[in-house]
Write a protein that holds these residues in place. Structure first.
Motif, PDB file in Angstrom:
ATOM      1  N   VAL A  59     -82.268  37.211 -35.372  1.00  0.00           N
ATOM      2  CA  VAL A  59     -82.451  36.890 -36.771  1.00  0.00           C
ATOM      3  C   VAL A  59     -81.107  36.041 -37.226  1.00  0.00           C
ATOM      4  CG1 VAL A  59     -83.091  37.427 -39.121  1.00  0.00           C
ATOM      5  CG2 VAL A  59     -84.028  38.956 -37.307  1.00  0.00           C
ATOM      6  N   VAL A  60     -81.212  34.737 -37.643  1.00  0.00           N
ATOM      7  CA  VAL A  60     -80.187  33.982 -38.280  1.00  0.00           C
ATOM      8  C   VAL A  60     -80.437  33.668 -39.822  1.00  0.00           C
ATOM      9  CG1 VAL A  60     -78.965  31.816 -38.263  1.00  0.00           C
ATOM     10  CG2 VAL A  60     -79.809  32.953 -35.954  1.00  0.00           C
ATOM     11  N   VAL A  61     -79.613  33.803 -40.559  1.00  0.00           N
ATOM     12  CA  VAL A  61     -79.699  33.580 -41.970  1.00  0.00           C
ATOM     13  C   VAL A  61     -79.101  32.369 -42.521  1.00  0.00           C
ATOM     14  CG1 VAL A  61     -79.790  34.939 -44.329  1.00  0.00           C
ATOM     15  CG2 VAL A  61     -80.287  36.098 -42.074  1.00  0.00           C
ATOM     16  N   LEU A  80     -79.154  23.534 -39.064  1.00  0.00           N
ATOM     17  CA  LEU A  80     -79.144  25.084 -38.387  1.00  0.00           C
ATOM     18  C   LEU A  80     -80.296  25.195 -37.624  1.00  0.00           C
ATOM     19  CD1 LEU A  80     -77.838  27.590 -38.168  1.00  0.00           C
ATOM     20  CD2 LEU A  80     -78.930  28.369 -40.534  1.00  0.00           C
ATOM     21  N   ALA A  81     -81.424  24.888 -38.154  1.00  0.00           N
ATOM     22  CA  ALA A  81     -82.819  25.193 -37.333  1.00  0.00           C
ATOM     23  C   ALA A  81     -82.970  24.464 -36.425  1.00  0.00           C
ATOM     24  CB  ALA A  81     -83.924  24.623 -38.493  1.00  0.00           C
ATOM     25  N   GLU A  82     -82.139  22.979 -36.283  1.00  0.00           N
ATOM     26  CA  GLU A  82     -82.142  22.272 -34.930  1.00  0.00           C
ATOM     27  C   GLU A  82     -81.302  23.164 -33.813  1.00  0.00           C
ATOM     28  OE1 GLU A  82     -83.452  19.752 -33.962  1.00  0.00           O
ATOM     29  OE2 GLU A  82     -84.109  18.477 -35.547  1.00  0.00           O
ATOM     30  N   ARG A  83     -80.291  23.841 -34.212  1.00  0.00           N
ATOM     31  CA  ARG A  83     -79.590  24.764 -33.204  1.00  0.00           C
ATOM     32  C   ARG A  83     -80.205  26.158 -32.956  1.00  0.00           C
ATOM     33  NH1 ARG A  83     -75.352  23.302 -37.092  1.00  0.00           N
ATOM     34  NH2 ARG A  83     -75.147  25.320 -37.904  1.00  0.00           N
ATOM     35  N   VAL A  84     -80.750  26.508 -33.892  1.00  0.00           N
ATOM     36  CA  VAL A  84     -81.270  27.857 -33.597  1.00  0.00           C
ATOM     37  C   VAL A  84     -82.736  27.921 -32.723  1.00  0.00           C
ATOM     38  CG1 VAL A  84     -82.267  30.026 -34.729  1.00  0.00           C
ATOM     39  CG2 VAL A  84     -80.168  29.015 -35.565  1.00  0.00           C
ATOM     40  N   ARG A  85     -83.395  26.776 -33.220  1.00  0.00           N
ATOM     41  CA  ARG A  85     -84.910  26.764 -32.651  1.00  0.00           C
ATOM     42  C   ARG A  85     -85.704  27.857 -32.792  1.00  0.00           C
ATOM     43  NH1 ARG A  85     -85.241  22.088 -30.363  1.00  0.00           N
ATOM     44  NH2 ARG A  85     -83.324  20.821 -29.578  1.00  0.00           N
ATOM     45  N   PRO A  86     -85.946  28.192 -34.038  1.00  0.00           N
ATOM     46  CA  PRO A  86     -86.754  29.495 -34.480  1.00  0.00           C
ATOM     47  C   PRO A  86     -88.074  29.482 -34.050  1.00  0.00           C
ATOM     48  CG  PRO A  86     -86.257  28.249 -36.368  1.00  0.00           C
ATOM     49  CD  PRO A  86     -85.478  27.352 -35.257  1.00  0.00           C
ATOM     50  N   GLU A  87     -88.587  30.482 -33.714  1.00  0.00           N
ATOM     51  CA  GLU A  87     -90.202  30.584 -33.649  1.00  0.00           C
ATOM     52  C   GLU A  87     -90.955  30.901 -34.862  1.00  0.00           C
ATOM     53  OE1 GLU A  87     -90.449  32.751 -29.233  1.00  0.00           O
ATOM     54  OE2 GLU A  87     -89.500  33.768 -30.898  1.00  0.00           O
ATOM     55  N   LEU A  88     -90.025  31.505 -35.946  1.00  0.00           N
ATOM     56  CA  LEU A  88     -90.519  31.906 -37.146  1.00  0.00           C
ATOM     57  C   LEU A  88     -89.697  31.442 -38.188  1.00  0.00           C
ATOM     58  CD1 LEU A  88     -92.121  33.348 -39.129  1.00  0.00           C
ATOM     59  CD2 LEU A  88     -90.889  35.467 -38.559  1.00  0.00           C
ATOM     60  N   VAL A  89     -90.000  30.841 -39.291  1.00  0.00           N
ATOM     61  CA  VAL A  89     -89.110  30.489 -40.544  1.00  0.00           C
ATOM     62  C   VAL A  89     -89.704  31.431 -41.580  1.00  0.00           C
ATOM     63  CG1 VAL A  89     -88.399  28.847 -42.132  1.00  0.00           C
ATOM     64  CG2 VAL A  89     -88.692  28.188 -39.763  1.00  0.00           C
ATOM     65  N   VAL A  90     -88.821  31.877 -42.230  1.00  0.00           N
ATOM     66  CA  VAL A  90     -89.283  32.982 -43.332  1.00  0.00           C
ATOM     67  C   VAL A  90     -88.198  32.519 -44.569  1.00  0.00           C
ATOM     68  CG1 VAL A  90     -89.263  35.324 -44.470  1.00  0.00           C
ATOM     69  CG2 VAL A  90     -89.484  34.987 -41.651  1.00  0.00           C
ATOM     70  N   MET A  98     -87.895  29.234 -50.920  1.00  0.00           N
ATOM     71  CA  MET A  98     -89.388  29.206 -50.081  1.00  0.00           C
ATOM     72  C   MET A  98     -89.585  27.690 -49.958  1.00  0.00           C
ATOM     73  SD  MET A  98     -91.597  32.220 -51.773  1.00  0.00           S
ATOM     74  CE  MET A  98     -91.304  32.050 -53.642  1.00  0.00           C
ATOM     75  N   ASP A  99     -89.299  26.759 -50.786  1.00  0.00           N
ATOM     76  CA  ASP A  99     -89.660  25.473 -50.724  1.00  0.00           C
ATOM     77  C   ASP A  99     -88.761  24.872 -49.497  1.00  0.00           C
ATOM     78  OD1 ASP A  99     -91.384  25.432 -52.909  1.00  0.00           O
ATOM     79  OD2 ASP A  99     -90.098  23.843 -54.206  1.00  0.00           O
ATOM     80  N   LEU A 100     -87.502  25.303 -49.490  1.00  0.00           N
ATOM     81  CA  LEU A 100     -86.690  24.795 -48.397  1.00  0.00           C
ATOM     82  C   LEU A 100     -87.144  25.504 -46.958  1.00  0.00           C
ATOM     83  CD1 LEU A 100     -82.863  24.826 -49.095  1.00  0.00           C
ATOM     84  CD2 LEU A 100     -84.477  22.844 -49.259  1.00  0.00           C
ATOM     85  N   ALA A 101     -87.733  26.653 -47.017  1.00  0.00           N
ATOM     86  CA  ALA A 101     -88.425  27.017 -45.903  1.00  0.00           C
ATOM     87  C   ALA A 101     -89.566  26.285 -45.274  1.00  0.00           C
ATOM     88  CB  ALA A 101     -88.675  28.471 -46.078  1.00  0.00           C
ATOM     89  N   LYS A 102     -90.399  25.686 -46.221  1.00  0.00           N
ATOM     90  CA  LYS A 102     -91.657  24.841 -45.826  1.00  0.00           C
ATOM     91  C   LYS A 102     -90.997  23.721 -45.169  1.00  0.00           C
ATOM     92  CE  LYS A 102     -94.121  26.466 -49.849  1.00  0.00           C
ATOM     93  NZ  LYS A 102     -94.831  25.874 -51.293  1.00  0.00           N
ATOM     94  N   LEU A 103     -89.944  23.024 -45.705  1.00  0.00           N
ATOM     95  CA  LEU A 103     -89.590  21.696 -45.068  1.00  0.00           C
ATOM     96  C   LEU A 103     -88.741  22.140 -43.750  1.00  0.00           C
ATOM     97  CD1 LEU A 103     -88.314  20.028 -48.275  1.00  0.00           C
ATOM     98  CD2 LEU A 103     -90.164  19.257 -47.008  1.00  0.00           C
ATOM     99  N   VAL A 104     -88.138  23.202 -43.678  1.00  0.00           N
ATOM    100  CA  VAL A 104     -87.341  23.660 -42.521  1.00  0.00           C
ATOM    101  C   VAL A 104     -88.349  23.738 -41.362  1.00  0.00           C
ATOM    102  CG1 VAL A 104     -85.942  25.219 -41.215  1.00  0.00           C
ATOM    103  CG2 VAL A 104     -85.174  24.301 -43.472  1.00  0.00           C
ATOM    104  N   ALA A 105     -89.670  24.433 -41.739  1.00  0.00           N
ATOM    105  CA  ALA A 105     -90.750  24.609 -40.851  1.00  0.00           C
ATOM    106  C   ALA A 105     -91.323  23.302 -40.095  1.00  0.00           C
ATOM    107  CB  ALA A 105     -91.710  25.819 -41.494  1.00  0.00           C
ATOM    108  N   VAL A 106     -91.450  22.469 -40.932  1.00  0.00           N
ATOM    109  CA  VAL A 106     -92.102  21.367 -40.679  1.00  0.00           C
ATOM    110  C   VAL A 106     -91.404  20.097 -40.038  1.00  0.00           C
ATOM    111  CG1 VAL A 106     -94.032  22.053 -41.940  1.00  0.00           C
ATOM    112  CG2 VAL A 106     -92.500  20.226 -42.723  1.00  0.00           C
TER     113      VAL A 106
END
Length: 376
Positions: A59-61, A80-90, A98-106
């Motif tokens: 889990v990376v925050v 950070l998302a490019e480095r972590v390559r998550p399977e899930l964004v929360v 929550m708005d940033l999470a949406k954009l980080v997910a797509v």
């Protein structure tokens, strides 16, 4: 106003869980899907509580979400998302997280930038899971498909709308909001109220959404004062969480009107928190619109527990008193806004046609300036 014969599309998270003590449902949901690497997008204070989610594996925050996120803030999260390559964004926090999470997910891995996706349905898709967990009761962003970030170059909010940004799971746990300070509780509560009232009185208002809007207003009228007075009043917190969720339901198919358009420059130019900006403007736009929607305006006041009226002066007085009694500073002059900046703010607000075209009454740039002066 739309009628029962008007078509409307309702989009909701694939799964939504509402109730006190449910935050751990996030981890159970992730574990059931074999998710081993997650990225949590949170504000600073909320980031320290990420363990409550119970996420499995790595889990990376990202805990640097700004109260009014801008493009540089988004780019930090995307890197950070490019480095972590998550399977899930929360998304874990208020509307900004929550708005940033949406954009980080797509956005990562698509070649699309924020400027490529501004507007409706320009996002190419989403390859990761998305979960939203609100910790305030204001935006209802957990239930919607929109995300907003500020462009520092233009001082405008960029609005992205995409069905790909709808959460796979939204967990609304009112217990997460008991630590929200009284001033933030008050301002975010009036933001939820504004979402509902603006949707209820919009040119695009629809009977299917009116149901959520008027009940959201009733919930704010019933519980906001209680939650401000006692943050640990769990019933009041639950009532506000539901009001916020209902406000989020209003935003997708109907959206807001002049109130939010007039509030936006307060955040983009003067960094006033979104909830507070909406609260300061809310009485003035509700009163301005009253002659165009008198019956619905009267119902808004009744839902707040006040005498029904559509007289603009009475509407302004009643709603100003409601906000002041919550302890909200309702004067722009006390919030650090220079008086000589009001004309430029009016020009910027008048250009936000995606919201002003929904307003039940046409409003000119000079009339927006008059609203600012009334709030000054």
């Amino acid at each position: 106003m739309n009628s029962l014969l008007s078509p409307i599309e309702i989009q909701r998270p694939a799964s939504l869980e509402f109730g006190a003590g449910l935050v751990g449902a996030v981890g159970r949901w992730a574990a059931a899907r074999g998710i081993a690497r997650s990225l949590v997008i949170a504000t600073g204070p909320t980031a320290a509580r990420a363990a409550l989610l119970g996420l499995p594996g790595e889990v990376v925050v990202f805990g640097d979400v700004k109260p009014e996120p801008d493009i540089p803030n988004l780019e930090e999260a995307l890197a950070l998302a490019e480095r972590v390559r998550p399977e899930l964004v929360v998304g874990f926090g208020g509307g900004s997280a929550m708005d940033l999470a949406k954009l980080v997910a797509v956005l990562p891995g698509t070649g699309q930038s924020i400027h490529d996706v501004v507007g409706p349905e320009k996002v190419l898709g989403r390859k990761v899971a998305l979960v939203q967990v609100p910790t305030t009761s204001g935006t209802g962003s957990e239930a919607g498909t929109r995300a907003l970030v500020t462009d520092p170059a233009t001082r405008n909010k960029l609005a992205v709308q995409s069905r790909h940004m709808m959460a796979d799971l939204a967990v609304v746990d009112p217990d997460l909001t008991v630590t929200v300070p009284p001033a933030v509780t008050a301002a975010t509560g009036v933001d939820a109220l504004a979402h509902c009232a603006e949707a209820f009185t919009s040119r695009r208002a629809h009977p299917l959404i009116d149901l959520y809007a008027i009940e959201g207003i009733r919930l704010v009228g019933r519980y906001l004062t209680r939650a401000v007075a006692d943050g640990e009043d769990r019933e009041a917190r639950a009532g506000l969480s539901l009001a916020s969720l209902y406000g989020g339901f209003c935003l997708g198919p109907v959206n807001t009107t002049a109130g939010h358009a007039v509030a936006y420059p307060l955040g983009t130019r003067h960094h006033i928190a979104h909830g507070l900006a909406c609260a300061v403007i809310f009485p003035h736009t509700l009163a301005y619109n009253a002659p165009a929607v008198p019956e619905k305006t009267a119902l808004v006041l009744e839902a707040l527990g006040a005498p029904a009226s559509a007289d603009p002066r009475a509407v302004a007085e009643i709603t100003l008193d409601f906000c002041r009694e919550l302890g909200i500073e309702m004067r722009l002059s006390r919030l650090g806004v220079p008086e000589d900046d009001l004309p430029a703010m009016a020009t910027e607000a008048h250009a936000i046609r995606r919201l002003l075209d929904n307003n039940p009454r046409d409003i000119s740039e000079s009339e927006i300036l008059a609203l600012y002066r009334a709030a000054y």
